[in-house]
Design a protein around this motif. Structure first.
Motif, short mmCIF file in Angstrom:
data_model
loop_
_atom_site.label_atom_id
_atom_site.label_comp_id
_atom_site.label_asym_id
_atom_site.label_seq_id
_atom_site.Cartn_x
_atom_site.Cartn_y
_atom_site.Cartn_z
N VAL A 1 -14.62 -5.46 2.42
CA VAL A 1 -15.00 -6.70 1.74
C VAL A 1 -15.29 -6.42 0.27
O VAL A 1 -14.87 -7.18 -0.61
CB VAL A 1 -16.22 -7.34 2.43
N GLU A 2 -16.00 -5.35 -0.02
CA GLU A 2 -16.30 -5.02 -1.41
C GLU A 2 -15.03 -4.77 -2.20
O GLU A 2 -14.89 -5.23 -3.35
CB GLU A 2 -17.20 -3.78 -1.46
N LEU A 3 -14.07 -4.06 -1.61
CA LEU A 3 -12.82 -3.78 -2.31
C LEU A 3 -12.02 -5.05 -2.54
O LEU A 3 -11.44 -5.24 -3.63
CB LEU A 3 -12.00 -2.77 -1.52
N VAL A 4 -11.98 -5.96 -1.56
CA VAL A 4 -11.26 -7.22 -1.74
C VAL A 4 -11.91 -8.05 -2.85
O VAL A 4 -11.21 -8.60 -3.72
CB VAL A 4 -11.23 -8.00 -0.42
N LEU A 5 -13.22 -8.14 -2.87
CA LEU A 5 -13.91 -8.90 -3.92
C LEU A 5 -13.62 -8.30 -5.30
O LEU A 5 -13.35 -9.03 -6.27
CB LEU A 5 -15.41 -8.91 -3.66
N TYR A 6 -13.65 -6.98 -5.39
CA TYR A 6 -13.41 -6.33 -6.68
C TYR A 6 -11.97 -6.55 -7.14
O TYR A 6 -11.72 -6.88 -8.30
CB TYR A 6 -13.71 -4.84 -6.58
N ARG A 7 -11.01 -6.37 -6.24
CA ARG A 7 -9.60 -6.50 -6.63
C ARG A 7 -9.27 -7.93 -7.04
O ARG A 7 -8.50 -8.14 -7.99
CB ARG A 7 -8.70 -6.06 -5.48
N ILE A 8 -9.81 -8.92 -6.33
CA ILE A 8 -9.54 -10.31 -6.70
C ILE A 8 -10.18 -10.64 -8.05
O ILE A 8 -9.58 -11.33 -8.88
CB ILE A 8 -10.02 -11.25 -5.59
N ALA A 9 -11.39 -10.15 -8.29
CA ALA A 9 -12.01 -10.34 -9.61
C ALA A 9 -11.19 -9.66 -10.70
O ALA A 9 -10.98 -10.21 -11.79
CB ALA A 9 -13.44 -9.80 -9.59
N GLN A 10 -10.69 -8.47 -10.42
CA GLN A 10 -9.87 -7.75 -11.38
C GLN A 10 -8.58 -8.50 -11.69
O GLN A 10 -8.20 -8.65 -12.86
CB GLN A 10 -9.55 -6.35 -10.83
N GLU A 11 -7.90 -8.98 -10.65
CA GLU A 11 -6.65 -9.72 -10.86
C GLU A 11 -6.91 -11.05 -11.57
O GLU A 11 -6.13 -11.47 -12.42
CB GLU A 11 -5.97 -9.96 -9.52
#
Length: 370
Positions: free
Chosen positions: A263-273
């Protein structure tokens, strides 16, 4: 004498039991259905037509109206009205019976596996309920298969990113560091007329080293593994503001629940994109990055004051939707012309991991900074 009997037994074993497993595929044999949808639909239409014509026959038999042979001109209007009533009643009954098929066709045209949960709520009537239920089951199976394949692909992608980031840091980064130290040593011993050129080369190598480190951080955010999601999003906002010149406001709730690594990685990647899209396409002056929690649900928001008007979804947004599906979240993109773009990711309540995240802050106040 026993040989023919044994052969017959072997043949029965090879064919298998219709109620058991399929011997050729090894899969459980499908349970026979009581009524096939096509046959059930045929009998439905047959019953409707039979009911209408039976009712028409009874009305004709019990009414005082008579039909002569040959038909008289005065009887033609009566027969015409009766035939029109029969056809109209038949059409209304068939239309009402098959009405759920219109909704099913509409859903077939608009269904998108990246937008999960789109189902036909009308269960139909009678035999059509089986068709609608089967279609909804097919959608669930396709969404599950797509989610599983996307999970495998994204896991392989993250593994490759981690490997490349490690090689950039450990090999190219170390080589550039050694080259930078060698240039400094040579510059200290070089004649005065060569020192300026060596210092210029030294700055070029230092800039290349910084670029390699930035690429490695974008590929695999080490701060996410070391310090947690809160610090990673704060660092992401700072790096974005420095690189793009866009002023960013961060509102990250420090009392986030314990989250799994996925979940943390998905949140970070979507914020990054999302921030990458702001820098590339929005022509914005200000942006907002927020992550809040309410009733167990997390809401990640990336908004800007740019031009908006995003009509088609590119590879970036579709990639964000695929990542959202991995954790059962819902992604919405609101981009009216001239009104900026607002990307929201709503994550449903998650089952907490076995051990709480050591990165969760205990500060009683949310962080709001720009």
């Amino acid at each position: 004498m026993n040989e023919p009997t044994d052969r017959r037994t072997d043949r029965r074993d090879d064919r298998g039991d219709d109620r058991g497993d399929d011997r050729r595929t090894g899969r459980p044999a499908a349970a026979p259905r009581s009524r096939r949808p096509a046959r059930a639909l045929f009998w439905r239409l047959f019953a409707i037509n039979g009911l209408v014509f039976t009712a028409g026959t009874l009305v004709l038999a019990l009414s005082p109206a008579t039909v002569s042979s040959p038909v008289l001109l005065t009887e033609v209007p009566v027969l015409t009205v009766g035939l029109a009533l029969i056809i109209t009643a038949n059409a209304l009954l068939i239309r009402r019976s098959l009405a759920p098929l219109d909704a099913l066709t509409t859903l077939m045209r608009r269904v998108d596996l990246l937008r999960a949960g789109d189902r036909l709520t009308d269960s139909g009537n009678g035999d059509l309920a089986q068709v609608i239920g089967t279609f909804n089951e097919m959608l669930e199976r396709l969404e599950a298969e797509r989610s599983a394949s996307s999970a495998h692909a994204l896991a392989a992608q993250e593994g490759e990113r981690r490997r490349i980031a490690r090689e950039l840091h450990d090999e190219i980064g170390q080589s550039l560091t050694v080259a930078l130290l060698e240039l400094k040593r040579v510059a200290d011993r070089a004649p005065e007329d060569l020192r300026e050129e060596l210092r210029s080369a030294q700055e070029t190598v230092r800039a290349s080293l910084d670029e390699v480190r930035q690429v490695a951080r974008r590929l695999r955010p080490g701060v996410l593994d070391d310090l947690g999601l809160h610090s990673a999003l704060s660092a992401l906002g700072s790096d974005f503001s420095q690189a793009s010149g866009i002023r960013i406001t961060r509102d990250i709730d420090p009392r986030l629940p314990a989250l799994s690594e996925e979940v943390e990685l998905v949140l970070y990647r979507i914020a990054q994109e999302g921030l990458t899209n702001v820098a590339r396409h929005s022509r914005a002056r200000r942006a907002e990055l927020s992550l809040t929690e309410e009733d167990g649900r997390l809401t990640l928001r990336i908004a800007d004051d740019g031009c908006g008007g995003a009509r088609t979804e590119g590879a970036g947004i579709r990639g964000m939707r695929e990542r959202a599906l991995l954790i059962g979240a819902r992604l919405t993109v609101d981009s009216p012309p001239g009104g900026g773009t607002d990307v929201r990711l709503v994550v449903p309540p998650q089952v907490p991991p076995v051990s709480p995240s050591p990165h969760t802050s205990s500060s009683p106040h949310a962080v709001k900074e720009s």
